[in-house]
Design an enzyme around this catalytic site. Sequence first.
Site, mmCIF file in Angstrom:
data_model
loop_
_atom_site.group_PDB
_atom_site.id
_atom_site.type_symbol
_atom_site.label_atom_id
_atom_site.label_comp_id
_atom_site.label_asym_id
_atom_site.label_seq_id
_atom_site.Cartn_x
_atom_site.Cartn_y
_atom_site.Cartn_z
ATOM 1 N NE ARG A 90 -9.016 12.755 3.406
ATOM 2 C CZ ARG A 90 -9.053 11.461 3.072
ATOM 3 N NH1 ARG A 90 -9.925 11.034 2.201
ATOM 4 N NH2 ARG A 90 -8.223 10.612 3.616
ATOM 5 C CG ASN B 272 -1.831 1.122 1.351
ATOM 6 O OD1 ASN B 272 -1.788 2.047 0.536
ATOM 7 N ND2 ASN B 272 -2.695 1.086 2.347
ATOM 8 C CG HIS C 153 -12.500 4.021 2.917
ATOM 9 N ND1 HIS C 153 -13.124 5.147 3.387
ATOM 10 C CD2 HIS C 153 -11.188 4.199 3.157
ATOM 11 C CE1 HIS C 153 -12.230 5.978 3.890
ATOM 12 N NE2 HIS C 153 -11.032 5.422 3.769
ATOM 13 C CD GLU D 74 -8.771 -0.642 4.251
ATOM 14 O OE1 GLU D 74 -8.243 -0.245 5.315
ATOM 15 O OE2 GLU D 74 -9.093 0.118 3.330
ATOM 16 N NE ARG E 164 -6.061 1.879 -0.256
ATOM 17 C CZ ARG E 164 -6.102 2.971 0.501
ATOM 18 N NH1 ARG E 164 -5.067 3.323 1.205
ATOM 19 N NH2 ARG E 164 -7.193 3.690 0.564
#
Length: 416
Positions: A250, A25, A189, A395, A100
């Site tokens: 964010r 990732n 996601h 993940e 990823r």
Amino acid sequence: MVQQYRCPAMLSHSTHSPTEVLVMNSGSSSLKFSLIDHSTEEVRVQGLAESLGTPDAVLHLSRVGREKEIYGIPNAGHSQAIATVIDQIDGSRIGAVGHRVVHGGEAFSGSIRINPAALAAIRHCVPLAPLHNPANLAGIEAAIERFPALPHVAVFDTAFHQTMPRHAFLYAIPHAFYEEHKVRRYGFHGTSHRFVSAEAARLLGKDPADLQLITAHLGNGCSACAVKGGLSVDTTMGLTPLEGLVMGTRSGDVDPNLHQFLAAALGKSLDEITAILNRESGLLGLSGLSNDMRQLAEAADQGHSRARLAIEVFCYRLAKGLLALAAGLDRIDAVVFTGGIGENSAAVREKTLSHLRILGPVLDAQLNAKHGRESGGSITGPDSRLLALVIPTNEELVIAREAARFLDHSINPPSR
Ligand code: AMP
């Protein structure tokens, strides 16, 4: 074909059967990785290289049953970081590498073995994810350089959401922007929403096809997803991962006129305002203190009023986002909390459920305190009209499983 391996370290071990998958990732200045045995799903080694491209670049490595290791790798980029990782692990059993990739646009509704055409398609999506896709590509290219003969598999954050219907993914703007520039809602996601929705079905002893869920992935980035019969039908993130819920740094949803207002009021450029909304907003912007929920919870307990306010806005906006997603479902069989905040913060779960009172949740305080990263389960009591679950996400495991699907074919390609 084992003979094709060009890495000398691997040639010397070529009699091993490939049972491990390397999961990568890559961020702009970081590289997270895990070495996972795909048959037992055990994580053998995991680590993080950070501050890449700077004199402070460092690699943290944890192996099963060993002390954590730290290696200084000054000025290393992705390529050198991967080389250092490979030098430190036994790569002889690696049979596939899973990557990823944040944005696959409309080109990918599932994982794909990376070839030149797939690389070009990922590159084509760079304008949609200018912060993420270039970093993902850097990691992929460095790993291919190191393991040229292995299957490299791209697992996209956006792929799970490709089942959203048009009425959920289109913005109400001139249709030509979608047709000509692919401006639409994509969602992110996806690996996490997919994993926890499948785990919820397992936990409840139900067929995923019979379940309607709302999953909330709450980490540094936050998004929620309506999952109907195992498929994403709506989600809170959009064209980019800025839309939707309040996150660590964010803003999530703001008035689309905000850019124009701030440009006129402060003389800021579009780029500056975008950076503020991505990096200086959310929990950090509201609290003026931190983007880290742990720190905010501590400060709130000590009476820090803006930390309290940040958590309040976070939970209210989350509840509002979950209720909006209910429009995509016929019923809500369960709400699932996951991610660093979703798994660890009993207080956020409690506050969020308090804003969902229209759905009739009855929190079980003991279960809410008990369930978390180590153990998933229900946090609502028997009288609750709404079932709320905590399910730890994984993940990396999804990426390893996806990459493992390409394992046998690549090592023993079918004869046809
Ligand atoms: P992730 O991106 O999934 O690793 O999640 C990161 C977020 O999880 C950060 O905001 C952390 O502060 C938050 N987090 C991790 N542990 C806890 C905890 N024990 N309580 C509250 N928040 C936590």
